[in-house]
Design an enzyme around this catalytic site. Sequence first.
Site, mmCIF file in Angstrom:
data_model
loop_
_atom_site.group_PDB
_atom_site.id
_atom_site.type_symbol
_atom_site.label_atom_id
_atom_site.label_comp_id
_atom_site.label_asym_id
_atom_site.label_seq_id
_atom_site.Cartn_x
_atom_site.Cartn_y
_atom_site.Cartn_z
ATOM 1 N N LYS A 81 0.849 -1.202 0.000
ATOM 2 C CA LYS A 81 0.000 0.000 0.000
ATOM 3 C C LYS A 81 0.878 1.241 0.000
ATOM 4 O O LYS A 81 2.033 1.218 0.454
ATOM 5 C CB LYS A 81 -0.946 0.032 1.208
ATOM 6 C CG LYS A 81 -0.288 0.087 2.596
ATOM 7 C CD LYS A 81 0.092 1.480 3.064
ATOM 8 C CE LYS A 81 0.797 1.454 4.421
ATOM 9 N NZ LYS A 81 1.677 2.581 4.688
ATOM 10 N N ASP A 123 -2.741 -1.862 9.551
ATOM 11 C CA ASP A 123 -2.822 -1.873 8.093
ATOM 12 C C ASP A 123 -3.326 -3.203 7.525
ATOM 13 O O ASP A 123 -3.485 -3.334 6.313
ATOM 14 C CB ASP A 123 -1.433 -1.621 7.473
ATOM 15 C CG ASP A 123 -0.893 -0.232 7.775
ATOM 16 O OD1 ASP A 123 -1.689 0.654 8.128
ATOM 17 O OD2 ASP A 123 0.334 -0.054 7.655
HETATM 18 P P1 ATP Z 1 4.033 -0.221 7.912
HETATM 19 O O1 ATP Z 1 4.029 0.664 6.716
HETATM 20 O O2 ATP Z 1 2.757 -1.020 8.112
HETATM 21 O O3 ATP Z 1 4.505 0.409 9.170
HETATM 22 P P2 ATP Z 1 6.474 -1.333 6.959
HETATM 23 O O4 ATP Z 1 6.255 -1.616 5.528
HETATM 24 O O5 ATP Z 1 7.244 -0.088 7.306
HETATM 25 O O6 ATP Z 1 5.070 -1.358 7.673
HETATM 26 P P3 ATP Z 1 7.017 -4.077 7.394
HETATM 27 O O7 ATP Z 1 7.765 -4.532 6.185
HETATM 28 O O8 ATP Z 1 5.594 -4.448 7.483
HETATM 29 O O9 ATP Z 1 7.205 -2.535 7.626
HETATM 30 O O10 ATP Z 1 7.824 -4.676 8.632
HETATM 31 C C1 ATP Z 1 7.962 -4.072 9.894
HETATM 32 C C2 ATP Z 1 8.721 -5.047 10.801
HETATM 33 O O11 ATP Z 1 7.911 -6.213 11.021
HETATM 34 C C3 ATP Z 1 10.004 -5.568 10.197
HETATM 35 O O12 ATP Z 1 11.085 -4.774 10.582
HETATM 36 C C4 ATP Z 1 10.118 -7.007 10.712
HETATM 37 O O13 ATP Z 1 10.987 -7.085 11.816
HETATM 38 C C5 ATP Z 1 8.729 -7.381 11.192
HETATM 39 N N1 ATP Z 1 8.097 -8.486 10.420
HETATM 40 C C6 ATP Z 1 7.434 -9.498 10.926
HETATM 41 N N2 ATP Z 1 6.954 -10.321 9.985
HETATM 42 C C7 ATP Z 1 7.304 -9.809 8.805
HETATM 43 C C8 ATP Z 1 7.081 -10.196 7.458
HETATM 44 N N3 ATP Z 1 6.392 -11.298 7.125
HETATM 45 N N4 ATP Z 1 7.570 -9.396 6.505
HETATM 46 C C9 ATP Z 1 8.243 -8.260 6.834
HETATM 47 N N5 ATP Z 1 8.511 -7.872 8.091
HETATM 48 C C10 ATP Z 1 8.033 -8.622 9.085
#
Ligand code: ATP
Length: 307
Positions: free
Chosen positions: A15, A145
């Site tokens: 997203k 989210d």
């Molecule tokens: P958001 O925008 O919802 O805050 P994001 O895209 O910045 O999320 P994500 O990639 O969702 O961040 O990951 C945040 C943290 O979640 C990562 O640093 C990781 O340690 C943990 N995590 C747990 N499971 C997963 C997964 N399946 N994929 C990615 N990260 C994961």
Amino acid sequence: MRNSVAGLTVRAPAKINLHLGVGAVREDGMHPLLTVYHAVGLYDDLSAIPAPDWRVGVDVEDYIDPAAVPLDGDNIVDRAATLLAAHHGVARSGDLQVTKAIPVAGGMAGGSADAAAALVALDRLWRLETSDEDLLALAARLGSDVPFALVGGTAVGTGRGEIVTPVADHGTWWWVVVLSPEGLSTPEVYRHFDRLFPDAPATPPAAGELLAALDSGDPHRLAATLHNDLQAPALDLRPDLARRIATGEAEGALRGLVSGSGPTCVFLCESGDHAREVAGALLAGSEPPVVLVANGPVAGAHVVTHG
Ligand code: ATP
């Protein structure tokens, strides 16, 4: 006893936030949000096959650091499975493989996409027939989210972002997505927002103009109404992102902004050809970043193959 299905693959989108209005931090530590989510064509896939035990494996695209994805019970796929199994009083079983293309800690909700994919896949694999209402409630418990990753398209998110209402979106919007090798922690960006804006209003800013722009289908109008309250703290923590946005806009993008809490930057373009041109220009530097082209809106987590 229920029969299990042979296996399936579920695809879930990244997203971006076309509007991310953030209100003052509440007593429970959460920030009220008024956001407009937009699902774009950059996906994680989750394949699940029946197995007597429980296993989750992760493969990543070469631009993702595999060490950034936890493999144990901290993986959100694991948490989604535990929650769904407990809801129905069943035991977890299955062999799952997640193939990640959505950057980790990139502000594109990759973990949330995986959680949504796990809920959809395991609901089928375990033949649970969970109602949409229950799936959305379980999703909200996994993360703000996650409900949107189930719903997809373009939608307003309120509360912590977990209350999702689809909106009319008559465009096909083209984006250049520029990844950053180093992630940015979402909680850290919110903490910095609190430091920068101690007088933030309790009610987050509304998105009326942006919703009208979406309805019009005009990318110039949409460009003028994109809004992200987390951009100032993200740029303060990562000044390199401000330079990146300036470069993309100088190369002709209609507007560049930080995606969610960053550090991914997204650039709205006029068309697919225009997006490929801007992407090519961004790739021409001496240290080319990872640059992708994606359009939206696309569907939320959905089954793409049945094994
Ligand atoms: P958001 O925008 O919802 O805050 P994001 O895209 O910045 O999320 P994500 O990639 O969702 O961040 O990951 C945040 C943290 O979640 C990562 O640093 C990781 O340690 C943990 N995590 C747990 N499971 C997963 C997964 N399946 N994929 C990615 N990260 C994961």
